[in-house]
Scaffold this active site. Sequence first.
Site, PDB file in Angstrom:
ATOM      1  N   ASP A 187      36.359 -63.238 -11.036  1.00  0.00           N
ATOM      2  CA  ASP A 187      37.707 -63.708 -10.523  1.00  0.00           C
ATOM      3  C   ASP A 187      38.604 -63.212 -11.508  1.00  0.00           C
ATOM      4  O   ASP A 187      38.615 -62.531 -12.600  1.00  0.00           O
ATOM      5  CB  ASP A 187      37.250 -65.243 -11.094  1.00  0.00           C
ATOM      6  CG  ASP A 187      36.426 -66.097 -10.202  1.00  0.00           C
ATOM      7  OD1 ASP A 187      35.861 -65.277  -9.274  1.00  0.00           O
ATOM      8  OD2 ASP A 187      35.796 -67.015 -10.614  1.00  0.00           O
TER       9      ASP A 187
ATOM     10  N   TYR B 295      25.846 -61.974 -18.074  1.00  0.00           N
ATOM     11  CA  TYR B 295      27.263 -62.248 -18.497  1.00  0.00           C
ATOM     12  C   TYR B 295      27.428 -63.043 -19.766  1.00  0.00           C
ATOM     13  O   TYR B 295      26.251 -63.525 -20.463  1.00  0.00           O
ATOM     14  CB  TYR B 295      27.627 -63.367 -17.547  1.00  0.00           C
ATOM     15  CG  TYR B 295      28.066 -63.058 -16.204  1.00  0.00           C
ATOM     16  CD1 TYR B 295      29.614 -62.554 -15.968  1.00  0.00           C
ATOM     17  CD2 TYR B 295      27.366 -63.003 -15.065  1.00  0.00           C
ATOM     18  CE1 TYR B 295      30.007 -62.378 -14.699  1.00  0.00           C
ATOM     19  CE2 TYR B 295      27.678 -62.622 -13.863  1.00  0.00           C
ATOM     20  CZ  TYR B 295      28.946 -62.105 -13.668  1.00  0.00           C
ATOM     21  OH  TYR B 295      29.403 -61.798 -12.328  1.00  0.00           O
TER      22      TYR B 295
END
Length: 248
Positions: free
Chosen positions: A52, A110
């Site tokens: 994002d 992540y």
Amino acid sequence: MRNIAATVSYDGTDFNGFQSQPYGRTIQQEIELAIKKLTGEDIIILGSGRTDAGVHAYGQVFNFLTESTIPAERWAIALNTRLPKDIVILEAHEVEEAFHSRRSAKRKTYRYTIDMGKFPDVFYRRYSFHHPTPLNVEAMQQGLNYLVGEHDFTSFTSIHSTKPHHVRTIYEAYFEREGQMLHMYMTGNGFLYNMIRIVMGTMLQVGQGKRKPEDMARILEGCKRSLAGPTAMPHGLMLMKVEYPQES
């Protein structure tokens, strides 16, 4: 036609995400422009996943088809001389025709970083979310443990998710301290839209004592976004690594 795979790092601060958008600067568009300058080809790269706006990557992977005869080991340096300074190609190599950076991926890791210092680290401000009040990290780890395994993560994805199902497998999930930084690492077979950020938003509530660690099991079972916490800010999130079943 050759299939080239590459690993790229980028500072996502000034980007509107990885994937090309009608408006705003994106990593995909910058890399495709660099390839165009290098080979003259109009190429669409395939990323291992979307990040994002504001999210960073240490080890994002992409691949593309090219008719260029440039040796694989020369792609990184050739593209880096044509890319802006907030994008760096780390390496490139030729892969089999069937290789697809997203479909072939088996594991992704992540990291979300919290700056727990009384005052924010000015040099880490782009890559961490500052939270100066105390956090119960032990309780946060207990809560995070509930997410390991195969689960329906509907409660931890955006209501705007377009995925056909929300079942994912988390292989590892843990917190690690580094000075005043608290890193949350999650490794899984795939992640949903906003999933890591919603997990972190919920973990912060556990750390603040607003939720109990065992609430995570109830949130998972409820399969409802409203049961989980807020979505954490994007700039603390970084895609660390994408793994494949074998070296291609």
